[in-house]
Enzyme design. Structure first.
Site, PDB file in Angstrom:
ATOM      1  N   LYS A  79      11.013  39.582  71.062  1.00  0.00           N
ATOM      2  CA  LYS A  79      12.459  39.606  70.818  1.00  0.00           C
ATOM      3  C   LYS A  79      13.081  40.878  71.379  1.00  0.00           C
ATOM      4  CE  LYS A  79      15.732  38.845  66.978  1.00  0.00           C
ATOM      5  NZ  LYS A  79      15.834  38.549  65.532  1.00  0.00           N
ATOM      6  N   SER A 156      18.123  34.723  63.889  1.00  0.00           N
ATOM      7  CA  SER A 156      18.616  35.323  65.111  1.00  0.00           C
ATOM      8  C   SER A 156      17.579  35.345  66.237  1.00  0.00           C
ATOM      9  CB  SER A 156      19.069  36.755  64.847  1.00  0.00           C
ATOM     10  OG  SER A 156      17.990  37.562  64.379  1.00  0.00           O
ATOM     11  N   SER A 180      15.469  34.956  59.902  1.00  0.00           N
ATOM     12  CA  SER A 180      15.598  34.921  61.364  1.00  0.00           C
ATOM     13  C   SER A 180      14.302  34.670  62.116  1.00  0.00           C
ATOM     14  CB  SER A 180      16.240  36.217  61.871  1.00  0.00           C
ATOM     15  OG  SER A 180      17.601  36.242  61.537  1.00  0.00           O
TER      16      SER A 180
END
Length: 466
Positions: A79, A156, A180
């Protein structure tokens, strides 16, 4: 072996047997990224030359008899909030397109020490503040289970979920402050592990909420999640929070048996949001599967409200994210997505008294949850109230996907999202196991058994339909 959807464990075995090389595996995934990611938008940066150079070096080490462990030579997606020295790290923001890391996150050091190859940086919701997975300024990744209608990837950690589900990487790292990791795992048909705060160091990972953040793996199998969890966990002198966690024994979770474990079952009257019919059916199947494994299911009187904890968790996130971004969030000339800006600005209206009171309640609820969980190895809940909806139907002012995710962060628990079948039109369904603080080993053991017990058609996304 086609590496596209192979597990880390199977790829590791192929490497040890010599039927595949790290270079071949890495090149395979790089080629899939080049072929499919224009349509999917999972990655924001891929350095193919660097990844192949690492793979070749790791192959030479293996040939000389040096193997760092079971993850040696395997690619992973990361990420875009995890620092890696001198690499671009935008945290999903157009405003930060030129931001570069000035050091390595501890999780990055641990990946490299395990011999893993960070194959690319994945797209995310700006500043990690959103559960739908949308990013209007940098682009919203496409859920690969429907290549005709642009459906939400979940956030997210949106790009991480899409990358693994689409076979562009065998595993990925995400962050989880209110679901997330678990939300995109659930929407993309993956295993997503949210560890207990303190298990995995956050140092060098850009924060959303220092109180609630966690870093966790997104994988095809529970075994793979365990491999990454063990590689990333452990006390770090630079991060005091990690010293609170009990030591892990590698592979100890595999000696645990689901049979005889006791699971609290969330009753429908306690659901923060009702489930659609197919999500309800998946939840019911999970209960039946656990019972067939010899797990004792106990319908539980919950001494807490998921809706209340979701709201309070959101209050901490807003207050702490505003503290991080306050110097520029008011400036309309800074290109920040309107919905994320609004969420961050909401933190400006939270008084010091309200923030301190919520932190006190957070500590209190951790104790309440710990007491409630004493007889139980896990609490079974839905992961989400519904499967992936079209991006065009998203209500950015609503947070339904956080309703079952945020409470685990608020009470200091670990959580595991698990695939639980598909809808009639082929979208993934999921359930969640919430564990005690530092109860990951029990979750992994139960999750692995449940994974084998639930009958799921071995489907793969059809990426040709774009």
């Amino acid at each position: 072996m086609d590496p596209s959807f192979a597990s880390l464990a199977d790829l590791s075995k192929a490497l040890s047997e010599g039927s595949l090389t790290s270079t071949a595996i890495t090149r395979h995934f790089l080629e899939r990224i080049a072929r499919h990611d224009r349509a999917l938008g999972a990655f924001v940066h891929v350095d193919a030359e660097k990844a192949l150079a690492m793979a070749e070096g790791l192959d030479r080490l293996r040939a000389s008899g040096v193997v760092y462990g079971p993850l040696h030579g395997l690619p992973i997606a990361v990420k875009d909030l995890v620092d890696w020295q001198d690499e671009t790290c935008t945290v999903g923001s157009k405003a930060w397109k030129d931001r570069r890391s000035t050091g390595d996150a501890i999780v990055m050091r641990r990946l490299l020490a395990a011999g893993m190859i960070p194959i690319g940086r994945t797209a995310m919701v700006e500043f990690a503040f959103g559960g739908w997975g949308t990013n209007p300024l940098c682009g919203t990744p496409r859920n690969p289970w429907d290549m005709k209608t642009h459906r939400i990837p979940g956030g997210s950690s949106s790009g991480s979920g899409v990358a693994v589900a689409a076979g562009l990487a065998p595993a990925a790292l995400g962050s989880d402050t209110g679901g997330s990791v678990r939300i995109p795992a659930a929407l993309n048909g993956l295993v997503g592990l949210k560890p207990t705060f303190g298990r995995i160091s956050l140092k060098g990972c850009f924060p959303l909420s220092a109180t609630l953040d966690s870093i966790g793996p997104m994988t095809h199998t529970v075994d793979d999640a365990a491999l990454l969890f063990e590689a990333l966990s452990g006390a770090e002198p630079e991060d005091p929070a990690t010293r609170l966690a009990p030591a892990l024994t590698s592979g100890a979770w595999q000696a645990l048996r689901a049979e005889g474990m006791q699971v609290a079952v969330m009753r429908e009257e306690d659901f923060p949001l009702p489930l659609d019919a197919e999500s309800q059916a998946a939840y019911d199947r999970a209960k039946e599967a656990l019972a067939s494994l010899g797990v004792k299911l106990v319908p539980a009187d919950l001494p807490f409200s998921f809706n209340d904890m979701t709201e309070r968790n959101g209050r901490i996130i807003a207050a702490e994210s505003y503290a991080v971004h306050r110097e520029y969030i008011h400036d309309e000339n800074v290109p920040i997505g309107p919905h994320v800006r609004q969420r961050v600005l909401a933190g400006a209206d939270i008084s010091a008294n309200d923030y301190i009171e919520t932190l006190a309640d957070h500590r209190r609820m951790k104790a309440v949850y710990a007491e409630f969980m004493k007889p139980f190895d896990a609490l079974l809940t839905p992961s989400l109230p519904f499967p992936a909806i079209p991006v065009a139907e998203v209500d950015e002012a609503a947070v339904p996907l956080a309703a079952y995710g945020r409470p685990a962060n608020y009470v200091g628990a670990c959580g595991l999202a698990l695939p639980a079948g598909f809808t009639a039109n082929g979208l993934p369904l999921s359930v969640q196991l919430m564990g005690r603080a530092f109860g990951e080993e029990q979750l992994l053991a139960m999750g692995a058994a449940l994974e084998k017990s639930i009958s799921i058609t071995n489907r793969r996304p059809d990426l040709s339909a774009a």
